[in-house]
Design a protein around this motif. Structure first.
Motif, PDB file in Angstrom:
ATOM      1  N   ASN A 310       0.803  -1.229   0.000  1.00 21.61           N
ATOM      2  CA  ASN A 310       0.000   0.000   0.000  1.00 21.61           C
ATOM      3  C   ASN A 310       0.833   1.275   0.000  1.00 21.61           C
ATOM      4  O   ASN A 310       0.448   2.261  -0.637  1.00 21.61           O
ATOM      5  N   LEU A 311       1.948   1.267   0.717  1.00 22.93           N
ATOM      6  CA  LEU A 311       2.727   2.501   0.861  1.00 22.93           C
ATOM      7  C   LEU A 311       3.891   2.612  -0.115  1.00 22.93           C
ATOM      8  O   LEU A 311       4.144   3.688  -0.662  1.00 22.93           O
ATOM      9  N   GLN A 316       2.562   5.054  -4.481  1.00 25.01           N
ATOM     10  CA  GLN A 316       3.491   5.706  -5.406  1.00 25.01           C
ATOM     11  C   GLN A 316       3.070   5.526  -6.864  1.00 25.01           C
ATOM     12  O   GLN A 316       3.792   5.917  -7.781  1.00 25.01           O
ATOM     13  N   GLY A 317       1.888   4.898  -7.069  1.00 18.83           N
ATOM     14  CA  GLY A 317       1.398   4.691  -8.428  1.00 18.83           C
ATOM     15  C   GLY A 317       2.121   3.582  -9.158  1.00 18.83           C
ATOM     16  O   GLY A 317       2.124   3.523 -10.397  1.00 18.83           O
ATOM     17  N   ALA A 391      -5.921  10.334  -2.664  1.00 18.10           N
ATOM     18  CA  ALA A 391      -6.047   8.873  -2.651  1.00 18.10           C
ATOM     19  C   ALA A 391      -4.701   8.200  -2.895  1.00 18.10           C
ATOM     20  O   ALA A 391      -4.417   7.136  -2.349  1.00 18.10           O
ATOM     21  N   ARG A 392      -3.867   8.810  -3.711  1.00 22.31           N
ATOM     22  CA  ARG A 392      -2.528   8.296  -4.019  1.00 22.31           C
ATOM     23  C   ARG A 392      -1.530   9.435  -3.889  1.00 22.31           C
ATOM     24  O   ARG A 392      -1.849  10.591  -4.124  1.00 22.31           O
ATOM     25  N   GLY A 393      -0.292   9.079  -3.548  1.00 17.75           N
ATOM     26  CA  GLY A 393       0.767  10.074  -3.522  1.00 17.75           C
ATOM     27  C   GLY A 393       0.828  10.899  -2.256  1.00 17.75           C
ATOM     28  O   GLY A 393       1.366  12.006  -2.259  1.00 17.75           O
ATOM     29  N   PHE A 394       0.295  10.382  -1.149  1.00 20.83           N
ATOM     30  CA  PHE A 394       0.390  11.102   0.120  1.00 20.83           C
ATOM     31  C   PHE A 394       1.689  10.752   0.828  1.00 20.83           C
ATOM     32  O   PHE A 394       2.338   9.747   0.507  1.00 20.83           O
ATOM     33  N   THR A 395       2.050  11.579   1.785  1.00 17.49           N
ATOM     34  CA  THR A 395       3.299  11.375   2.529  1.00 17.49           C
ATOM     35  C   THR A 395       3.007  11.303   4.017  1.00 17.49           C
ATOM     36  O   THR A 395       2.470  12.248   4.602  1.00 17.49           O
ATOM     37  N   ILE A 396       3.329  10.153   4.625  1.00 19.30           N
ATOM     38  CA  ILE A 396       3.207  10.027   6.083  1.00 19.30           C
ATOM     39  C   ILE A 396       4.147  11.044   6.731  1.00 19.30           C
ATOM     40  O   ILE A 396       5.298  11.192   6.318  1.00 19.30           O
ATOM     41  N   GLY A 397       3.661  11.745   7.737  1.00 16.41           N
ATOM     42  CA  GLY A 397       4.464  12.787   8.377  1.00 16.41           C
ATOM     43  C   GLY A 397       3.966  14.174   8.012  1.00 16.41           C
ATOM     44  O   GLY A 397       4.355  15.159   8.635  1.00 16.41           O
ATOM     45  N   THR A 398       3.085  14.228   6.993  1.00 19.10           N
ATOM     46  CA  THR A 398       2.450  15.496   6.626  1.00 19.10           C
ATOM     47  C   THR A 398       0.962  15.414   6.967  1.00 19.10           C
ATOM     48  O   THR A 398       0.446  14.345   7.317  1.00 19.10           O
ATOM     49  N   GLU A 454       8.096  20.414  -1.004  1.00 16.92           N
ATOM     50  CA  GLU A 454       8.154  20.678  -2.443  1.00 16.92           C
ATOM     51  C   GLU A 454       6.915  20.144  -3.151  1.00 16.92           C
ATOM     52  O   GLU A 454       6.569  20.586  -4.242  1.00 16.92           O
ATOM     53  N   ASN A 455       6.242  19.186  -2.517  1.00 20.18           N
ATOM     54  CA  ASN A 455       5.063  18.553  -3.107  1.00 20.18           C
ATOM     55  C   ASN A 455       3.769  19.248  -2.690  1.00 20.18           C
ATOM     56  O   ASN A 455       2.680  18.673  -2.797  1.00 20.18           O
ATOM     57  N   ASN A 456       3.897  20.490  -2.168  1.00 21.11           N
ATOM     58  CA  ASN A 456       2.734  21.285  -1.762  1.00 21.11           C
ATOM     59  C   ASN A 456       1.961  20.639  -0.609  1.00 21.11           C
ATOM     60  O   ASN A 456       0.745  20.743  -0.517  1.00 21.11           O
ATOM     61  N   GLU A 457       2.704  19.977   0.279  1.00 21.10           N
ATOM     62  CA  GLU A 457       2.111  19.364   1.467  1.00 21.10           C
ATOM     63  C   GLU A 457       2.475  20.199   2.694  1.00 21.10           C
ATOM     64  O   GLU A 457       3.483  20.901   2.699  1.00 21.10           O
TER      65      GLU A 457
END
Length: 601
Positions: A310-311, A316-317, A391-398, A454-457
């Motif tokens: 999943n992670l 990551q697509g 739904a995709r491309g999230f970052t744990i810690g943000t 940088e990913n706008n998170e």
């Protein structure tokens, strides 16, 4: 997709969905029942007519002081049809809290839920020159013998059944404007007196639009559980969004019975605060720890496989390797399914989470066992969501990517600043506070510290007002430390101390049930909870667990001393807000002697 003023939303949805279920709710006999969209629309219209008959006018502020109920939502949308403003109060609010809002917002009419709310509202009415009428949702409420003005909701909605009130509501429905004020939501007041956040219908409509862009995995086939108080902007905006999407909403009335109602309803969606998932995590971990050898290995292996699938791949697509994909498929329909079935989330689509910091460890674990948490960040002043996981491309810690059409920048002291169409109109009758809440270029000052990736998170660090500066000049973020500590099953609540102190300490309320089991297993004798928390072996055991949890902290962030307390922090004692956040000022004052002892020792 069409977007409607809240005053006409349900009526338009009723034309589309007609005999589809709009709301589910529990009767007093324990049986779930439902309201169809057409019935929902009809009840709202009858309530709106009764409000018009009562001389409620556009821009009047209407109070609502109740648990979550179908009648709560009917009342909300009836008010909007009259272009009136809903002013919610938490069902747990004290008479003084109710009185403050009644006086500040000039609330003449208040809708109440059960006996507790009626008794408090009646007490306020006796001493108020403002509050004139109480309307009671629950028919089982016993009215005071001397009360000649209150009326039950079921009787109230029959009072406007005439052509004049119908014509008046219809005329108001034709005059709806997006700029109409919809709600005044009072902040829970961790510092200072509560402020009324003014949100317009345009604010809510914009929230619908940006969530439609971000949340592409939900539809009118979903079933959402309304569990958090509808007074809370997170639940209010989410439930309205679900109705905008044409979903069925199951209304949970008693928060203490949520585990039972989840298993009965098996929702596909449910917004919640991190505390709920902390409890779920603790329950699963306990099952894993007590499992037999082979079963324990399977549990642990399934989590490793799920994390990778999943992670590392899906998020990551990327396509997972065939071996991992096959193992994940097997675990998904065996171990993961059984875990989710026990909780009642086996049909889960995704679960929005916000309102407080969520531990990265718990977030990662839930994603690994195929429970899709959409972690986000927002405030009452921003109609909830500023950012959330895609739904995709999230970052744990943000706390997720910034929402579409929302602008965020970082100001002085790393403060998160927000601009967009979901940002409030201002604070009710507080022009000075409103002016202070915005920068010269129109950004809202959140009071939260963070940074952008940088990913706008957004990476959230802490409330600026909560940041501590030790006497050594080091800044401490107490929420970050507290979130890490409450990952431990033995720690139920914690308040980190350190402002102008030479080191960090903590007041800790243990999980007493788990601690009692530990004491029994280790033959630790005690006659009371007070004696248990004073026990040196218990103190050393808890502190040892804290040492392990803070291994990655810098030396000045580490908790050096603790004090175990025998009683939890509660709303009733004034130590927690209605959204269960620590009132640090109250705690510091109440436990000043205990804290002084920590630093004198």
């Amino acid at each position: 997709m069409a977007y409607y003023h809240l005053g006409e939303l349900i009526h338009n949805q009723a034309q589309k969905y007609k005999n589809k279920t709009s709301l589910k709710f529990l009767l007093s006999n324990g049986v779930w029942t439902h309201i169809l969209w057409e019935e929902f629309s009809d009840k709202i219209m009858k309530t709106a007519q009764a409000m018009a008959e009562m001389q409620i006018k556009p821009e009047d502020n209407i109070g609502i002081y109740s648990q979550n109920m179908a009648k709560y939502l009917i009342t909300d949308f009836a008010a909007y049809a009259n272009r009136a403003v809903m002013t919610p109060m938490y069902a747990t609010s004290s008479p003084s809290q109710v009185e403050y809002i009644v006086n500040d917002a000039q609330v003449k009419v208040i809708f109440v839920g059960e006996q507790f709310q009626y008794n408090n509202a009646y007490k306020v009415q006796q001493e108020s020159s403002v509050l004139k009428k109480i309307i009671v949702f629950d028919r089982d409420v016993v009215l005071k013998p001397e009360d000649k003005t209150s009326i039950y909701f079921d009787d109230f909605i029959t009072t406007g059944d005439n052509s004049e009130s119908l014509a008046l509501v219809n005329a108001r429905l034709r005059q709806l404007k997006g700029s109409d004020l919809a709600t005044i939501i009072y902040t829970s007041g961790t510092t200072g007196e509560p402020k009324g956040v003014m949100l317009t219908h345009d604010n809510y409509i914009e929230a619908f639009k940006i969530h439609d862009i971000r949340l592409t995995k939900c539809s009118d086939k979903d079933l959402s559980m309304c569990f958090l108080p509808l007074t809370h902007i997170f639940e209010k905006a989410w439930t309205y969004y679900c109705l905008h999407k044409g979903m069925t909403v199951a209304v949970n009335r008693d928060p203490t019975k949520i585990q039972q109602t989840i298993r009965q309803i098996r929702p596909t969606l449910m917004s919640n605060v991190p505390r709920f998932w902390e409890k779920v995590y603790e329950g699963i971990q306990e099952r894993i720890e007590t499992a037999s050898g082979l079963l324990k290995w399977l549990f642990e292996d399934s989590v490793k496989v799920g994390k990778k699938h999943n992670l590392l791949y899906r998020n990551q697509g990327k396509r997972a390797p065939i071996g991992n994909a096959i193992k994940f498929f097997i675990y998904k329909f065996t171990i993961f399914y059984l875990i989710k079935k026990v909780v009642g989330i086996d049909r889960g689509n995704f679960f929005p989470v916000a309102g407080a910091p969520l531990s990265d460890k718990i977030n990662e674990f839930m994603q690994s066992i195929d429970v899709h948490l959409i972690y986000g960040y927002g405030l009452s002043e921003t109609t909830a969501t500023v950012s959330c996981f895609p739904a995709r491309g999230f970052t744990i810690g943000t706390v997720g990517k910034i929402m579409p059409e929302v602008e965020v920048k970082i100001g002085e002291n790393d403060e998160i600043l927000v601009k967009g169409k979901t940002v409030m109109k201002g604070y009710y009758k507080k022009p000075a506070e409103t002016a202070a809440a915005f920068t010269e270029d129109g950004f809202f000052r959140t009071g939260d510290a963070g940074k952008l990736t940088e990913n706008n998170e957004i990476i959230l660090t802490d409330r600026i007002k909560d940041l501590y500066k030790t006497s050594n000049g080091k800044y401490i973020a107490p929420q970050m430390i507290e979130t890490r500590m409450t990952e431990d099953k033995f720690i139920d609540q914690i308040a980190v101390i350190g402002d102008e102190r030479k080191f960090v300490s903590a007041l800790i309320i243990p999980n007493f049930e788990v601690l009692k089991e530990y004491a029994q297993e280790h033959n630790i004798q005690y006659k009371s909870i007070e004696e248990l928390v004073e026990n040196k072996d218990i103190h050393d055991f808890i502190f040892g667990r804290i040492e392990l949890l803070q291994a990655q902290f810098t030396s000045y962030e580490k908790i050096k001393k603790i004090r175990l307390l025998p009683h939890p922090f509660t709303m009733e004692s004034g130590e927690l807000t209605n959204t269960l956040k620590l009132k640090r000022k109250v705690i510091l004052q109440r436990y000043v002697n205990v804290i002084d002892e920590i630093y004198m020792g």
